[in-house]
Design a protein around this motif. Structure first.
Motif, PDB file in Angstrom:
ATOM      1  N   VAL A   1       0.833  -1.195   0.000  1.00  0.00           N
ATOM      2  CA  VAL A   1       0.000   0.000   0.000  1.00  0.00           C
ATOM      3  C   VAL A   1       0.870   1.248   0.000  1.00  0.00           C
ATOM      4  O   VAL A   1       2.076   1.199   0.294  1.00  0.00           O
ATOM      5  CB  VAL A   1      -0.936   0.032   1.232  1.00  0.00           C
ATOM      6  CG1 VAL A   1      -1.916  -1.133   1.199  1.00  0.00           C
ATOM      7  CG2 VAL A   1      -0.129   0.040   2.535  1.00  0.00           C
TER       8      VAL A   1
ATOM      9  N   LEU B   1       0.474   5.599   1.181  1.00  0.00           N
ATOM     10  CA  LEU B   1      -0.263   6.521   2.033  1.00  0.00           C
ATOM     11  C   LEU B   1      -0.222   7.907   1.405  1.00  0.00           C
ATOM     12  O   LEU B   1       0.824   8.335   0.918  1.00  0.00           O
ATOM     13  CB  LEU B   1       0.366   6.567   3.427  1.00  0.00           C
ATOM     14  CG  LEU B   1      -0.117   7.649   4.395  1.00  0.00           C
ATOM     15  CD1 LEU B   1      -1.566   7.394   4.802  1.00  0.00           C
ATOM     16  CD2 LEU B   1       0.797   7.709   5.626  1.00  0.00           C
TER      17      LEU B   1
ATOM     18  N   VAL C   1      -5.324   5.511   2.300  1.00  0.00           N
ATOM     19  CA  VAL C   1      -4.425   4.388   2.050  1.00  0.00           C
ATOM     20  C   VAL C   1      -4.923   3.716   0.789  1.00  0.00           C
ATOM     21  O   VAL C   1      -6.131   3.473   0.632  1.00  0.00           O
ATOM     22  CB  VAL C   1      -4.409   3.399   3.236  1.00  0.00           C
ATOM     23  CG1 VAL C   1      -3.686   2.116   2.863  1.00  0.00           C
ATOM     24  CG2 VAL C   1      -3.743   4.042   4.434  1.00  0.00           C
TER      25      VAL C   1
ATOM     26  N   ARG D   1      -1.539   5.724  11.001  1.00  0.00           N
ATOM     27  CA  ARG D   1      -1.243   4.403  11.551  1.00  0.00           C
ATOM     28  C   ARG D   1      -2.527   3.581  11.709  1.00  0.00           C
ATOM     29  O   ARG D   1      -2.538   2.360  11.473  1.00  0.00           O
ATOM     30  CB  ARG D   1      -0.543   4.551  12.896  1.00  0.00           C
ATOM     31  CG  ARG D   1       0.890   5.044  12.798  1.00  0.00           C
ATOM     32  CD  ARG D   1       1.753   4.063  12.070  1.00  0.00           C
ATOM     33  NE  ARG D   1       3.158   4.467  12.006  1.00  0.00           N
ATOM     34  CZ  ARG D   1       4.036   3.923  11.190  1.00  0.00           C
ATOM     35  NH1 ARG D   1       3.657   2.948  10.378  1.00  0.00           N
ATOM     36  NH2 ARG D   1       5.290   4.332  11.176  1.00  0.00           N
TER      37      ARG D   1
ATOM     38  N   LEU E   1      -3.452   2.372   8.263  1.00  0.00           N
ATOM     39  CA  LEU E   1      -2.497   1.379   7.756  1.00  0.00           C
ATOM     40  C   LEU E   1      -2.650   0.025   8.446  1.00  0.00           C
ATOM     41  O   LEU E   1      -2.298  -1.011   7.860  1.00  0.00           O
ATOM     42  CB  LEU E   1      -1.068   1.900   7.938  1.00  0.00           C
ATOM     43  CG  LEU E   1      -0.667   3.040   7.007  1.00  0.00           C
ATOM     44  CD1 LEU E   1       0.589   3.740   7.514  1.00  0.00           C
ATOM     45  CD2 LEU E   1      -0.445   2.526   5.582  1.00  0.00           C
TER      46      LEU E   1
ATOM     47  N   ARG F   1       0.449  -2.108   8.523  1.00  0.00           N
ATOM     48  CA  ARG F   1       1.229  -2.177   7.292  1.00  0.00           C
ATOM     49  C   ARG F   1       2.167  -0.980   7.196  1.00  0.00           C
ATOM     50  O   ARG F   1       1.881   0.087   7.718  1.00  0.00           O
ATOM     51  CB  ARG F   1       0.303  -2.187   6.072  1.00  0.00           C
ATOM     52  CG  ARG F   1      -0.605  -3.401   5.989  1.00  0.00           C
ATOM     53  CD  ARG F   1      -1.730  -3.211   4.993  1.00  0.00           C
ATOM     54  NE  ARG F   1      -2.668  -2.186   5.419  1.00  0.00           N
ATOM     55  CZ  ARG F   1      -3.838  -1.952   4.821  1.00  0.00           C
ATOM     56  NH1 ARG F   1      -4.202  -2.666   3.774  1.00  0.00           N
ATOM     57  NH2 ARG F   1      -4.635  -1.012   5.276  1.00  0.00           N
ATOM     58  N   GLU F   2       3.274  -1.158   6.525  1.00  0.00           N
ATOM     59  CA  GLU F   2       4.176  -0.049   6.237  1.00  0.00           C
ATOM     60  C   GLU F   2       3.991   0.351   4.770  1.00  0.00           C
ATOM     61  O   GLU F   2       4.063  -0.506   3.885  1.00  0.00           O
ATOM     62  CB  GLU F   2       5.630  -0.441   6.490  1.00  0.00           C
ATOM     63  CG  GLU F   2       5.987  -0.569   7.962  1.00  0.00           C
ATOM     64  CD  GLU F   2       5.810   0.742   8.718  1.00  0.00           C
ATOM     65  OE1 GLU F   2       6.155   1.802   8.156  1.00  0.00           O
ATOM     66  OE2 GLU F   2       5.309   0.691   9.854  1.00  0.00           O
ATOM     67  N   PRO F   3       3.758   1.619   4.502  1.00  0.00           N
ATOM     68  CA  PRO F   3       3.526   2.021   3.118  1.00  0.00           C
ATOM     69  C   PRO F   3       4.816   2.013   2.306  1.00  0.00           C
ATOM     70  O   PRO F   3       5.890   2.329   2.818  1.00  0.00           O
ATOM     71  CB  PRO F   3       2.983   3.444   3.264  1.00  0.00           C
ATOM     72  CG  PRO F   3       3.577   3.947   4.542  1.00  0.00           C
ATOM     73  CD  PRO F   3       3.651   2.741   5.443  1.00  0.00           C
TER      74      PRO F   3
ATOM     75  N   SER G   1       9.668   4.146   3.970  1.00  0.00           N
ATOM     76  CA  SER G   1       8.847   4.651   2.875  1.00  0.00           C
ATOM     77  C   SER G   1       9.546   5.769   2.112  1.00  0.00           C
ATOM     78  O   SER G   1      10.262   6.589   2.700  1.00  0.00           O
ATOM     79  CB  SER G   1       7.516   5.194   3.413  1.00  0.00           C
ATOM     80  OG  SER G   1       6.867   4.244   4.238  1.00  0.00           O
TER      81      SER G   1
END
Length: 276
Positions: free
Chosen positions: A11, A13, A26, A54, A57, A60-62, A103
């Motif tokens: 994903v 952001l 997202v 956050r 998300l 998850r880390e974008p 990111s």
């Protein structure tokens, strides 16, 4: 630094920092399809926006974070963003890089991000040149030519909210800038007046004569009053501009800056092309 992530749930952001509200989304990193949206109040220290991000998300880390913001973002702070106290000293990209260290971070002025989006897939598609006018809490424009948004030497091209309003303003440092009289913030109880639309038309006509756009697309919250805005602006353009352009509402009048930020994130998340 590599931004490749494993797994299928990749994903990006996007954040759009306005003077009072921050919009977040997202999205799928490959297609840019929006998955989760949220709007929160803008805060000077980013804590509320980061917390909301956050939550969206969900662990998850974008791959990338795309940002649009009022003002002119730079390495040491965001200039011309008086509506958010302290942002002139906030290194926005750096702070977001600390929050999202895995990111890619991309930051742009909101109106320029909106104009780029409208040129790619909105009301300015195929226009050469195209002029995007933002009538929201503030007032600014962006010129798109040959596929690029004109930035200017300091990134401040199109900041017409600082325009002089009358001859008596020349040389004065204590004048009232145009944005204080012609913007959503300047409206009294949200009511458009003849004086308001005439002053807006005056500046739009002069700007149009200067840049000769094919089409003008208008975005921002005041597009909700498009029926009241269109006729006086159309009349003024037809009466004074040698080659009157088309005048239309933006395809995405209320969220083009967020969509522009999303486009920045999707582009940043794509793998770099192989070296020749």
């Amino acid at each position: 630094m590599s931004f490749a992530h494993s797994g299928t749930d990749q994903v990006v952001l996007a954040l759009d920092f306005g003077g009072t509200k921050t919009a977040l989304t997202v999205a799928d990193a490959r297609l840019g399809t929006r998955l989760h949206d949220l709007t929160v109040d803008t805060d000077p220290d980013l804590k509320r926006a980061v917390g909301a991000a956050r939550a969206l998300l969900a662990g998850r880390e974008p791959l990338a974070v795309g940002v649009s913001t009022i003002g002119i973002p730079g390495p040491a702070g965001v200039a011309l963003a008086e509506n958010i106290p302290g942002w002139d000293r906030l290194p926005l990209a750096h702070e977001l890089a600390l929050e999202f260290p895995e990111s890619a971070i991309r930051v742009a002025t909101d109106v320029k991000a909106a104009a780029a989006h409208e040129y790619r897939s909105g009301a300015l598609a195929g226009c050469e040149p195209g002029l995007y006018v933002n009538l929201g809490t503030g007032l600014a424009v962006a010129l798109v030519t040959q596929g690029a948004v004109l930035a200017g030497r300091h990134g401040a091209s199109g900041e017409i909210g600082y325009n002089l309003r009358r001859l008596a303003d020349v040389g004065r440092t204590d004048r009232v800038p145009l944005e204080d009289a012609v913007s959503g913030r300047a409206l009294q109880q949200g009511v458009l007046t003849d004086e308001f639309t005439r002053e807006l038309a005056f500046h739009l006509v002069n700007l149009t004569i200067a840049v000769d756009p094919q089409r003008i697309a208008v975005g921002g919250g005041m597009v909700r009053s498009w029926d009241a805005l269109h006729d006086p602006l159309r009349t003024a353009l037809d009466a004074a501009v040698p080659y009157p352009p088309q005048l239309v509402p933006a395809a995405h009048p209320y969220d083009a800056p967020l969509l522009g930020a999303l486009a920045l994130a999707v582009a940043a998340a794509r793998p770099a092309p192989p070296a020749p």
